[in-house]
Design a protein around this motif. Structure first.
Motif, mmCIF file in Angstrom:
data_model
loop_
_atom_site.group_PDB
_atom_site.id
_atom_site.type_symbol
_atom_site.label_atom_id
_atom_site.label_comp_id
_atom_site.label_asym_id
_atom_site.label_seq_id
_atom_site.Cartn_x
_atom_site.Cartn_y
_atom_site.Cartn_z
ATOM 1 N N GLY A 164 0.779 -1.232 0.000
ATOM 2 C CA GLY A 164 0.000 0.000 0.000
ATOM 3 C C GLY A 164 0.812 1.284 0.000
ATOM 4 O O GLY A 164 0.232 2.372 -0.059
ATOM 5 N N ARG A 165 2.135 1.189 0.036
ATOM 6 C CA ARG A 165 2.980 2.386 -0.003
ATOM 7 C C ARG A 165 3.511 2.569 -1.425
ATOM 8 O O ARG A 165 4.127 1.662 -1.983
ATOM 9 N N TYR A 166 3.266 3.750 -1.996
ATOM 10 C CA TYR A 166 3.633 4.024 -3.377
ATOM 11 C C TYR A 166 5.040 4.626 -3.461
ATOM 12 O O TYR A 166 5.625 5.036 -2.455
ATOM 13 N N LEU A 167 5.578 4.665 -4.661
ATOM 14 C CA LEU A 167 7.003 4.927 -4.818
ATOM 15 C C LEU A 167 7.411 6.367 -4.538
ATOM 16 O O LEU A 167 8.593 6.643 -4.378
ATOM 17 N N GLY A 168 6.462 7.283 -4.468
ATOM 18 C CA GLY A 168 6.787 8.639 -4.054
ATOM 19 C C GLY A 168 6.781 8.832 -2.552
ATOM 20 O O GLY A 168 6.985 9.955 -2.072
ATOM 21 N N ASP B 22 -2.570 0.902 -11.425
ATOM 22 C CA ASP B 22 -1.559 1.104 -10.392
ATOM 23 C C ASP B 22 -0.268 1.674 -10.956
ATOM 24 O O ASP B 22 0.420 2.439 -10.276
ATOM 25 N N THR B 23 0.074 1.338 -12.185
ATOM 26 C CA THR B 23 1.235 1.965 -12.832
ATOM 27 C C THR B 23 1.022 3.465 -12.934
ATOM 28 O O THR B 23 1.913 4.266 -12.623
ATOM 29 N N THR B 24 -0.143 3.867 -13.373
ATOM 30 C CA THR B 24 -0.455 5.291 -13.502
ATOM 31 C C THR B 24 -0.418 5.969 -12.147
ATOM 32 O O THR B 24 0.112 7.082 -11.999
ATOM 33 N N ARG B 25 -0.952 5.289 -11.144
ATOM 34 C CA ARG B 25 -1.026 5.877 -9.806
ATOM 35 C C ARG B 25 0.365 6.152 -9.237
ATOM 36 O O ARG B 25 0.626 7.227 -8.695
ATOM 37 N N THR B 26 1.276 5.167 -9.358
ATOM 38 C CA THR B 26 2.602 5.370 -8.773
ATOM 39 C C THR B 26 3.413 6.371 -9.577
ATOM 40 O O THR B 26 4.213 7.129 -9.014
#
Length: 314
Positions: free
Chosen positions: A131-135, A178-182
């Protein structure tokens, strides 16, 4: 193509230790079964699909399956296995190292080991880890280390922290989201502007980022963060590289080609999680696309990847 020439930046490896770890926990890849894999079967597929070299990575859910300690061990085992595969066939394979986020200390240590000792061609990060994104600000030390090394970073989607649509495995729809989100998370949190030396490759044509980029830039600059201009957002969004896995189609290619910077589109197959029949389906569109500029098809298939992986340059 007459002879294998493509460099496939989105090709997967299934190390036995990783497959066993998933099976022991009752896990798969977002409702998608884990297929059989071997170097021999990969080379046979590549010969049939015009692929000279496949850059291998483990897919979702990555190497952190719950426990920090187990993730450190699994990442090391997976990466050593990948390095041996490359050592045996250096012209046919490369590898992106699995990184045990969200354990940031282990993630930095494994990235350094993989790049310096195992000579990985880059690292693979899941679009989100638990649940933690790359930013996420907590991941800043990893981005700083990767930036110092001008590393290639391959971002593969993972199941987002929400329930699957009934009867719809995550790779069918949720991975694109999810690719777009991160990617947007990386830009809005300033990672892409603070770390200009990393080369970040987004899977599957960047999800729907090329199609929606001007939505993101226009609304960010007028509503979300008026201190940043639309041009600032677009510049950071265009820093990404994009692979063509499952995305070389008559509707996706025009948006991708219109948005991406020259040299930022790379060939991808997604094999073996996408079966060879799927590769043939998308390769037929890629091979017959009528609107490539001169030299553009060659750049997508190989030339642009040679810039990122100079050891493969002919």
């Amino acid at each position: 193509m007459d002879a294998p020439a493509r460099i496939d930046v989105h090709q997967h490896i299934v190390p036995p230790v990783w497959a066993d770890a998933l099976a022991a926990r009752g896990l798969d890849s977002g409702g998608w079964a884990i297929p059989a894999w071997s170097p021999r079967s990969a080379i046979a597929m590549m010969d049939q699909q015009g692929i000279a070299t496949g850059i291998l990575s483990v897919t979702a859910p990555g190497v952190h399956l719950g426990s920090d300690g187990a993730a450190r061990d699994l990442a090391r085992a997976v990466n050593e296995y990948g390095a041996e595969v490359v050592k045996d066939n250096p012209d046919r394979f490369g590898h992106f190292a699995g990184i045990p986020l969200p354990d940031i200390d282990a993630a930095v240590a494994e990235a350094v080991h993989a790049l310096d000792t195992l000579h990985a061609d880059g690292v693979a990060l899941m679009s989100n880890t638990h649940g933690r994104y790359l930013g996420d600000p907590g991941f800043e030390p990893l981005w700083a280390e990767l930036d110092r090394r001008a590393a290639n970073v391959f971002v593969h989607p993972a199941q987002p922290p929400m329930a699957l649509l009934p009867g719809t495995p995550a790779p069918l729809a949720d991975y694109v989201f999810d690719t777009t989100r991160t990617a947007l998370d990386l830009v809005l949190n300033g990672v892409m502007s603070r770390y200009p030396n990393v080369r970040v490759i987004l899977s599957h044509g960047g999800g729907f980022l090329p199609y929606a980029a001007y939505r993101f830039s226009g609304l960010t600059s007028t509503v979300v963060d008026p201190d940043r201009t639309a041009e600032d957002i677009l510049r950071d969004l265009r820093r990404f590289y994009f692979d063509t896995a499952l995305s070389a189609s008559p509707s996706a290619l025009p948006a991708l080609l219109a948005f991406a910077e020259p040299g930022h589109i790379l060939y991808g197959s997604d094999w073996p999680f996408a079966p060879q029949a799927a590769g043939t389906y998308y390769n037929s569109y890629l091979g017959t696309y009528p609107d490539f500029a001169p030299g553009q098809a060659e750049a997508v298939n190989r030339d642009s990847a040679e810039f990122l992986f100079p050891r493969l340059a002919r």
